[in-house]
Design a protein around this motif. Structure first.
Motif, PDB file in Angstrom:
ATOM      1  N   ARG A   1       0.831  -1.217   0.000  1.00 34.62           N
ATOM      2  CA  ARG A   1       0.000   0.000   0.000  1.00 34.62           C
ATOM      3  C   ARG A   1       0.866   1.268   0.000  1.00 34.62           C
ATOM      4  NH1 ARG A   1      -4.296  -2.189  -2.040  1.00 34.62           N
ATOM      5  NH2 ARG A   1      -5.597  -3.401  -0.603  1.00 34.62           N
ATOM      6  N   LEU A   2       2.003   1.207   0.707  1.00 32.85           N
ATOM      7  CA  LEU A   2       2.900   2.360   0.769  1.00 32.85           C
ATOM      8  C   LEU A   2       3.454   2.705  -0.608  1.00 32.85           C
ATOM      9  CD1 LEU A   2       4.631   4.439   2.386  1.00 32.85           C
ATOM     10  CD2 LEU A   2       6.321   2.590   2.675  1.00 32.85           C
ATOM     11  N   PHE A   3       3.883   1.704  -1.337  1.00 32.81           N
ATOM     12  CA  PHE A   3       4.547   1.943  -2.623  1.00 32.81           C
ATOM     13  C   PHE A   3       3.586   2.372  -3.726  1.00 32.81           C
ATOM     14  CE2 PHE A   3       8.269  -1.103  -1.465  1.00 32.81           C
ATOM     15  CZ  PHE A   3       8.826  -0.102  -0.674  1.00 32.81           C
ATOM     16  N   GLU A   4       2.278   2.103  -3.557  1.00 32.26           N
ATOM     17  CA  GLU A   4       1.322   2.543  -4.578  1.00 32.26           C
ATOM     18  C   GLU A   4       0.699   3.896  -4.237  1.00 32.26           C
ATOM     19  OE1 GLU A   4      -2.039  -0.006  -5.057  1.00 32.26           O
ATOM     20  OE2 GLU A   4      -2.717   0.201  -2.977  1.00 32.26           O
ATOM     21  N   SER A   5       0.962   4.388  -3.022  1.00 32.89           N
ATOM     22  CA  SER A   5       0.336   5.645  -2.583  1.00 32.89           C
ATOM     23  C   SER A   5       1.160   6.857  -3.011  1.00 32.89           C
ATOM     24  CB  SER A   5       0.177   5.640  -1.062  1.00 32.89           C
ATOM     25  OG  SER A   5       1.440   5.805  -0.435  1.00 32.89           O
ATOM     26  N   ALA A   6       0.550   8.026  -2.913  1.00 33.62           N
ATOM     27  CA  ALA A   6       1.252   9.269  -3.242  1.00 33.62           C
ATOM     28  C   ALA A   6       2.307   9.621  -2.196  1.00 33.62           C
ATOM     29  CB  ALA A   6       0.239  10.408  -3.362  1.00 33.62           C
TER      30      ALA A   6
ATOM     31  N   PRO B   1       5.287   6.835  -7.046  1.00 31.79           N
ATOM     32  CA  PRO B   1       4.458   5.652  -6.790  1.00 31.79           C
ATOM     33  C   PRO B   1       4.676   4.579  -7.862  1.00 31.79           C
ATOM     34  CG  PRO B   1       3.163   7.678  -6.637  1.00 31.79           C
ATOM     35  CD  PRO B   1       4.479   8.065  -7.232  1.00 31.79           C
ATOM     36  N   MET B   2       4.522   3.324  -7.455  1.00 32.20           N
ATOM     37  CA  MET B   2       4.626   2.214  -8.409  1.00 32.20           C
ATOM     38  C   MET B   2       3.365   2.128  -9.257  1.00 32.20           C
ATOM     39  SD  MET B   2       6.350  -1.055  -6.512  1.00 32.20           S
ATOM     40  CE  MET B   2       8.095  -1.158  -6.178  1.00 32.20           C
ATOM     41  N   THR B   3       3.536   1.731 -10.512  1.00 36.01           N
ATOM     42  CA  THR B   3       2.391   1.466 -11.384  1.00 36.01           C
ATOM     43  C   THR B   3       1.831   0.080 -11.055  1.00 36.01           C
ATOM     44  OG1 THR B   3       3.729   0.416 -13.102  1.00 36.01           O
ATOM     45  CG2 THR B   3       3.485   2.824 -13.195  1.00 36.01           C
ATOM     46  N   GLU B   4       0.683  -0.260 -11.639  1.00 38.13           N
ATOM     47  CA  GLU B   4       0.067  -1.559 -11.385  1.00 38.13           C
ATOM     48  C   GLU B   4       0.961  -2.696 -11.874  1.00 38.13           C
ATOM     49  OE1 GLU B   4      -4.070  -3.780 -12.633  1.00 38.13           O
ATOM     50  OE2 GLU B   4      -4.156  -1.658 -12.105  1.00 38.13           O
ATOM     51  N   ALA B   5       1.602  -2.500 -13.028  1.00 38.96           N
ATOM     52  CA  ALA B   5       2.508  -3.536 -13.552  1.00 38.96           C
ATOM     53  C   ALA B   5       3.720  -3.709 -12.635  1.00 38.96           C
ATOM     54  CB  ALA B   5       2.967  -3.167 -14.962  1.00 38.96           C
ATOM     55  N   GLU B   6       4.241  -2.594 -12.116  1.00 38.30           N
ATOM     56  CA  GLU B   6       5.395  -2.675 -11.211  1.00 38.30           C
ATOM     57  C   GLU B   6       5.022  -3.342  -9.894  1.00 38.30           C
ATOM     58  OE1 GLU B   6       7.866   1.278 -12.765  1.00 38.30           O
ATOM     59  OE2 GLU B   6       6.323   1.450 -11.215  1.00 38.30           O
ATOM     60  N   LEU B   7       3.802  -3.116  -9.426  1.00 38.02           N
ATOM     61  CA  LEU B   7       3.350  -3.785  -8.205  1.00 38.02           C
ATOM     62  C   LEU B   7       3.240  -5.295  -8.412  1.00 38.02           C
ATOM     63  CD1 LEU B   7       0.648  -1.229  -7.023  1.00 38.02           C
ATOM     64  CD2 LEU B   7       2.742  -1.848  -5.793  1.00 38.02           C
ATOM     65  N   ALA B   8       2.799  -5.712  -9.604  1.00 33.22           N
ATOM     66  CA  ALA B   8       2.754  -7.148  -9.915  1.00 33.22           C
ATOM     67  C   ALA B   8       4.154  -7.737  -9.922  1.00 33.22           C
ATOM     68  CB  ALA B   8       2.063  -7.371 -11.257  1.00 33.22           C
ATOM     69  N   LEU B   9       5.112  -6.988 -10.496  1.00 37.73           N
ATOM     70  CA  LEU B   9       6.507  -7.437 -10.501  1.00 37.73           C
ATOM     71  C   LEU B   9       7.079  -7.454  -9.091  1.00 37.73           C
ATOM     72  CD1 LEU B   9       7.909  -5.546 -13.627  1.00 37.73           C
ATOM     73  CD2 LEU B   9       7.546  -8.015 -13.404  1.00 37.73           C
ATOM     74  N   PHE B  10       6.684  -6.493  -8.271  1.00 35.82           N
ATOM     75  CA  PHE B  10       7.152  -6.404  -6.888  1.00 35.82           C
ATOM     76  C   PHE B  10       6.832  -7.689  -6.122  1.00 35.82           C
ATOM     77  CE2 PHE B  10       6.361  -4.434  -2.512  1.00 35.82           C
ATOM     78  CZ  PHE B  10       7.706  -4.476  -2.168  1.00 35.82           C
ATOM     79  N   GLY B  11       5.665  -8.269  -6.382  1.00 30.61           N
ATOM     80  CA  GLY B  11       5.282  -9.498  -5.688  1.00 30.61           C
ATOM     81  C   GLY B  11       5.871 -10.756  -6.291  1.00 30.61           C
ATOM     82  N   SER B  12       6.254 -10.717  -7.583  1.00 26.21           N
ATOM     83  CA  SER B  12       6.664 -11.963  -8.247  1.00 26.21           C
ATOM     84  C   SER B  12       8.126 -12.014  -8.681  1.00 26.21           C
ATOM     85  CB  SER B  12       5.779 -12.187  -9.493  1.00 26.21           C
ATOM     86  OG  SER B  12       5.919 -11.117 -10.411  1.00 26.21           O
ATOM     87  N   LEU B  13       8.834 -10.870  -8.701  1.00 21.83           N
ATOM     88  CA  LEU B  13      10.219 -10.869  -9.188  1.00 21.83           C
ATOM     89  C   LEU B  13      11.153 -11.723  -8.333  1.00 21.83           C
ATOM     90  CD1 LEU B  13      11.232  -7.321 -10.509  1.00 21.83           C
ATOM     91  CD2 LEU B  13      11.358  -9.508 -11.703  1.00 21.83           C
TER      92      LEU B  13
END
Length: 473
Positions: free
Chosen positions: A32-37, A44-56
């Protein structure tokens, strides 16, 4: 004293798994922190970057595991463990040094390279622990992974961002230093022809003298495992090994051994199915995305508190699994754990889907799912991998199975968010329940009991041509 020493050494080696648990569950407290302003990153991370954040991290483990698998028989178990630990040091140092999204995602990928410890740690522990405690000690790495989750949820939920980063960096450095103190695996040393060093290693882990009878017996057991006679085309390597181990027989190549040994092929297939089914039972998703999931499933409760309680439940279940794997056996634990996980997922799915009960019902069955999964399905596949293969092929086949596990991990983590948006959280748990019930049926018919057995005897359990695999208790 010997057992105590092996327990202490197991804890030191499993420290890497704790550090890995911290990093792999870190997205839960920072998502939540990384997607917030108000993010601590430069944007902030984009939606694609958040998906990578969980799976990389799983992608990193996918690439790092075959490299360590090739080095396992060249550098040894100890130095491969040190390499795995150092990747954690490097990744936390990168996160501490920069707030750029690109650097953080690269650090997550680098940290994933330490996922190879799921290959190294069970093999290392299984080779220096005596058979009477081998299963309990091997299962310890998942318990420490759960402790790492607990640490991540606590410090991520209650400490400032950079305080957490520096604490995690310190833990990684400490783990690397502790591993450097240990001796190399006696099986690896014997495979390199270093018999005297192997005796010293056994004496170190058993707390006896090098000329003690226990050391000499263990050396003979390792020698028999490393030198099977395979000259007869009509007898499998395992059957001939039990009859008459002969030193100096012609050593087969890895591929020749695999083609000749029907039991090795069957054991590998069982391990692949066990690992696949275990991952797609779905608890890994709950662990990585714990706080967002609890926010959706139980909005009336603190998601941080729920995540901490989830980690506590997993750790306590891991302690129970360490005891039960030796007392109850591998096969019953896997069967009953998978069945109970299926029931939990069905109830969870229906509760989230139809809201037939209050929020605490969701919490109770979420924790029950974590407990019953961790007692069996979360640990037993890796215990089985560590003990069913002969030394000639153990490193390579274990690497293949763990590599496959990380591929499954990265797939389920990457598809989870799109799947969640497509069908909802309730139906996702119905899918998990289906996998759990499949696992129950598979283990009933195809998984033999391996508790307290030497590896050559275990291999004969996979060697029946006409009937289903025999079960021993």
């Amino acid at each position: 004293m010997g057992v105590l020493m092996q327990v202490i050494c197991t804890g030191i080696i499993c420290w890497i798994c704790m550090n890995m648990g911290v990093m792999f569950s870190w997205p839960s407290s920072t998502y939540r922190l990384f997607e917030s302003a108000n993010t601590t990153l430069h944007r902030p991370m984009t939606e694609a970057e958040l998906a990578l954040f969980g799976s990389l991290s799983s992608v990193g483990a996918l690439l790092g595991t075959p490299v360590i698998g090739m080095l396992l028989d060249k550098l040894g178990r100890k130095y491969c463990a040190i390499i795995g630990s150092l990747t954690g040091v490097i990744s936390w140092a990168m996160i501490a040094a920069s707030n750029r999204v690109e650097v953080l995602l690269t650090a997550i990928f680098v940290s994933g390279l330490s996922g190879s410890v799921f290959l190294v740690v069970p093999v290392y522990i299984g080779e220096f622990c005596q058979e009477s405690i081998r299963g309990a000690m091997t299962s310890g790495f998942m318990m420490f992974y759960g402790i790492g989750m607990l640490v991540s949820y606590i410090i991520g939920g209650f400490l400032e961002y950079y305080s957490m980063v520096y604490i995690c960096l310190t833990l990684s450095v400490l783990g690397t230093v502790l591993i450097a103190i240990l001796k190399e695996s006696p099986v690896y040393l014997m495979s390199r022809g270093l018999e005297e060093e192997a005796k010293k290693s056994i004496a170190y882990f058993r707390r006896v003298k090098c000329d003690d009878k226990e050391v000499l017996e263990e050396i003979n057991n390792i020698r028999r495992a490393l030198n099977p006679d395979m000259d007869s085309p009509d007898i499998t390597p395992e059957e001939e090994k039990l009859k008459q181990p002969i030193e100096g027989s012609k050593k087969l190549s890895l591929w020749q051994f695999f083609k000749k040994s029907r039991s090795t092929r069957r054991a590998m297939m069982v391990c692949l199915i066990l690992v696949t089914a275990s991952i797609f039972q779905g608890l890994i998703v709950v662990q990585v995305y714990a706080e967002p999931l609890f926010e959706e499933a139980i909005p009336s409760m603190s998601s941080t508190l729920c995540s901490v309680l989830l980690a506590v439940a997993s750790v306590l279940a891991g302690l129970g699994a360490a005891y039960l794997s030796e007392s109850a056996g591998r096969r019953p634990l896997m069967i009953y754990s998978s069945f109970a996980s299926g029931i939990s997922c069905m109830v969870l799915g229906s509760q989230i889907h139809m809201r037939w009960g209050p929020g605490w019902v969701t919490a109770i069955f979420m924790y029950l799912f974590a407990v019953v999964f961790s007692v069996g399905s979360g640990i037993i596949p890796f215990v089985v991998i560590a003990e069913v293969f002969l030394p000639e092929v153990k490193s390579f086949i274990s690497m293949l199975v763990v590599e496959w596990a990380w591929l499954c991990n990265s797939i389920i983590l990457f598809i989870f968010n799109p799947l969640l948006k497509a069908i909802g959280l309730g139906p996702v748990f119905y899918l998990f329940a289906t996998v759990c019930f499949f696992t129950t049926v598979f283990c009933w018919f195809c998984l033999p009991e391996t508790k307290g057995m030497p590896v050559d005897a275990i291999q004969t359990l996979f060697n029946n041509k006409r009937r289903r695999i025999p079960v021993t208790y």
